[in-house]
Design an enzyme around this catalytic site. Structure first.
Site, short mmCIF file in Angstrom:
data_model
loop_
_atom_site.label_atom_id
_atom_site.label_comp_id
_atom_site.label_asym_id
_atom_site.label_seq_id
_atom_site.Cartn_x
_atom_site.Cartn_y
_atom_site.Cartn_z
N CYS A 1 -3.50 10.95 0.44
CA CYS A 1 -2.76 9.68 0.25
C CYS A 1 -1.33 9.93 -0.20
O CYS A 1 -0.36 9.57 0.45
CB CYS A 1 -3.43 8.83 -0.81
SG CYS A 1 -5.12 8.46 -0.49
N LYS B 1 0.83 -1.22 0.00
CA LYS B 1 0.00 0.00 0.00
C LYS B 1 0.87 1.27 0.00
O LYS B 1 0.64 2.21 -0.79
CB LYS B 1 -0.91 0.00 1.22
CG LYS B 1 -1.62 1.30 1.47
CD LYS B 1 -2.62 1.65 0.39
CE LYS B 1 -3.13 3.06 0.65
NZ LYS B 1 -4.19 3.48 -0.26
N1 SAJ Z 1 -1.21 14.59 -9.74
C1 SAJ Z 1 -0.23 15.15 -10.57
N2 SAJ Z 1 0.18 14.43 -11.66
C2 SAJ Z 1 -0.35 13.20 -11.94
C3 SAJ Z 1 -1.33 12.66 -11.08
C4 SAJ Z 1 -1.75 13.37 -9.99
O1 SAJ Z 1 0.25 16.25 -10.34
O2 SAJ Z 1 0.06 12.60 -12.95
C5 SAJ Z 1 -1.62 15.34 -8.55
C6 SAJ Z 1 -3.10 15.65 -8.50
O3 SAJ Z 1 -3.37 16.91 -9.08
C7 SAJ Z 1 -3.37 15.67 -6.99
C8 SAJ Z 1 -2.40 14.64 -6.44
O4 SAJ Z 1 -1.37 14.49 -7.43
O5 SAJ Z 1 -3.09 16.93 -6.44
C9 SAJ Z 1 -3.01 13.27 -6.14
O6 SAJ Z 1 -3.75 12.89 -7.26
P1 SAJ Z 1 -4.24 11.32 -7.45
O7 SAJ Z 1 -4.78 11.22 -8.83
O8 SAJ Z 1 -3.16 10.40 -7.03
O9 SAJ Z 1 -5.50 11.18 -6.48
P2 SAJ Z 1 -5.57 10.70 -4.96
O10 SAJ Z 1 -4.71 11.52 -4.08
O11 SAJ Z 1 -7.00 10.60 -4.60
O12 SAJ Z 1 -4.91 9.24 -5.02
C10 SAJ Z 1 -5.71 8.11 -4.85
C11 SAJ Z 1 -4.79 7.02 -4.40
N3 SAJ Z 1 -5.62 5.93 -3.98
C12 SAJ Z 1 -5.38 5.37 -2.75
O13 SAJ Z 1 -4.47 5.71 -2.04
C13 SAJ Z 1 -6.31 4.29 -2.35
C14 SAJ Z 1 -3.86 6.58 -5.51
O14 SAJ Z 1 -3.22 5.35 -5.11
C15 SAJ Z 1 -4.60 6.29 -6.79
O15 SAJ Z 1 -3.66 6.03 -7.82
C16 SAJ Z 1 -5.44 7.50 -7.17
O16 SAJ Z 1 -6.35 7.77 -6.08
C17 SAJ Z 1 -6.21 7.14 -8.42
O17 SAJ Z 1 -5.55 7.19 -9.48
O18 SAJ Z 1 -7.36 6.76 -8.30
#
Ligand code: SAJ
Length: 441
Positions: A276, A222
């Site tokens: 996360c 995780k």
């Molecule tokens: N972000 C970037 N570049 C990217 C992807 C995200 O700058 O390529 C930024 C987003 O703007 C945000 C942050 O990172 O500010 C997090 O974005 P995220 O898409 O990872 O969303 P989260 O934080 O909700 O991550 C969750 C996580 N799920 C769990 O921990 C159970 C992550 O493991 C998943 O990959 C993500 O959701 C998902 O893709 O669903």
């Protein structure tokens, strides 16, 4: 009860279940288990939340498809009941623990909620019960913290009087029920037989792989999967900085890099927020705090991603300077305060860092966000009279914004785009001076 009998009761949905912590993870899992027919008790210390849930009203903000209806249904059928009284746990065969496990300013895990729940559960723990930690925890926490706390507070012995496992959650706001049903889960047991019994439980709600493992594996998977994402994003951000310096376009570079087999360059941007990704790499790192292991990549990635909102400040400074202005005394419109597009969740939002720094440097800041209650409003009204618009979140509402109206509303026509929402050429065509992360000036 022995594990074989418990597993049979789980297969027949006769086991009496409990979920401690009815937040954005615990509540959906309690609802889904109740929907399959289990008798589920939800334990929550916030009494107002208990009242709301027992009235069949969903306390979770934001758009969560299906959750409110399902909650009402399982409350009406008495399959789910919430309580603030830990004593009600005395007849529970399986107890899931879904409490928060944040890290502090020094990136050290704060396990107060986990400690409190285990200390309250211990004295009422039923003999033969299975306890499953679903919260995200640092590698080694099950062995070094959870197990001793449970044995000390219950007077019971592991694998003789109770069983223990770790099944980290993989949910995301906006897709809580969908993720719970469709994402694979690692079922880490303190013994292989415990892991098998966990499969018997999760098989009722998870339509994806259930992978039996030991607890250290579950803790590592995780935290590593989110550290992986953080490192990938940091790499994209560093390439963006290189592109700005040498006159490249990181979005074009990324598109072409990803044509190369086995490449999956992530999206650069104005920062990394949420509950996360900014936290879990530090939980992974904490697992080796007393070991002779030097971490370089994981802390460096966190440092790169944390610096991106401040990089947006530098871009803005350069844009203003080009117009003969300084940050001090300028009026800046910040578009987007949530941490993620089309979400109302502001936890660890990069915009928070940006706004604080702009104000420290003497700028007047107005904030807009169509999803965050405090910053609702007509965007052009909010932007009117400002010297620049800084786009921090790729909300759909911004993607469809009329740039002619934006240009007309601004006092100084500067647009700093932190998420590549707009094409530079489109902005220049209406008279906006465009500054985009990862793009040459
Ligand atoms: N972000 C970037 N570049 C990217 C992807 C995200 O700058 O390529 C930024 C987003 O703007 C945000 C942050 O990172 O500010 C997090 O974005 P995220 O898409 O990872 O969303 P989260 O934080 O909700 O991550 C969750 C996580 N799920 C769990 O921990 C159970 C992550 O493991 C998943 O990959 C993500 O959701 C998902 O893709 O669903």
């Amino acid at each position: 009860m022995n594990l074989g009998k418990l597993r049979q009761k789980l297969e027949r949905k006769e086991a009496r279940l409990a979920v401690i912590g009815l937040g954005y993870v615990g509540l959906p899992v309690a609802v889904l288990l109740a929907e399959t027919g289990f008798d589920v008790l939800g334990v929550e210390i916030r009494r107002e939340r208990v009242e709301k849930i027992n009235r069949g009203i969903c306390p979770i903000e934001g758009v969560e498809p299906g959750l409110a209806d399902l909650l009402a249904k399982v409350i009406a059928s008495h399959k789910l009941r919430a309580t603030a009284d830990y004593a009600d746990l005395k007849d529970r065969d399986v107890i899931l623990i879904d409490v928060e496990t944040p890290v502090d300013e020094q990136n050290v895990p704060r396990y107060e909620a986990l400690h409190a729940s285990l200390k309250s559960l211990g004295p009422v723990l039923k003999s033969g019960a299975l306890v499953i930690i679903e919260s995200t925890i640092a590698p080694g926490t099950m062995k070094d913290i959870v197990l001793p706390l449970l044995e000390q507070n219950s007077g019971k012995k592991l694998n003789a009087d109770f069983y223990l496992g770790n099944c980290p959650e993989r949910v995301m706001p906006g897709k809580l029920l969908k993720n719970l049903r469709t994402l694979s889960r690692v079922c880490g047991g303190m013994t292989p037989e415990t892991a098998e019994a966990m499969l018997a439980l999760y098989r009722h709600i998870v339509q994806a792989d259930l992978d039996p493992a030991d607890c250290i594996t579950a803790e590592l998977v995780k935290t590593a999967e989110n550290a992986y994402r953080d490192v990938q994003i940091a790499f994209a951000n560093e390439v963006a900085l290189i592109c700005e310096a040498v006159g490249g376009d990181v979005w074009k570079v990324r598109e072409l890099v990803n044509k190369s087999p086995g490449r999956q360059m992530h999206l650069p941007g104005a920062g990394v927020g949420g509950h996360c990704i900014p936290k879990d790499p530090w939980l992974l790192a904490y697992g080796v705090k007393d070991k002779n292991v030097t971490l370089r990549v994981i802390p460096a990635a966190r440092s790169v991603n944390d610096s991106m909102p401040l990089h947006m400040v530098e871009l803005l400074k350069d844009a203003l300077a080009g117009a003969g202005l300084e940050l001090k005394g300028s009026r800046i419109a910040v578009l987007g305060y949530a941490y993620l597009e089309d979400s109302d969740d502001t936890r660890n939002s990069p915009s928070e860092v940006l706004v604080r720094r702009l104000r420290e440097l003497g700028a007047e800041v107005v904030i807009h966000d169509p999803w965050v209650e405090e910053y609702h409003g007509e965007v052009m009204e909010r932007v009117r009279g400002c010297d620049a618009a800084v786009l921090m979140v790729a909300h759909t509402a911004y993607r469809t914004m009329d740039l002619n109206l934006l240009k007309a509303a601004l006092r100084t026509p500067l647009l700093v785009d932190g998420r590549r929402v707009f094409e530079a050429s489109r902005a220049w065509a209406v008279g906006l001076e465009y500054w985009g992360i990862g793009e040459a000036r």
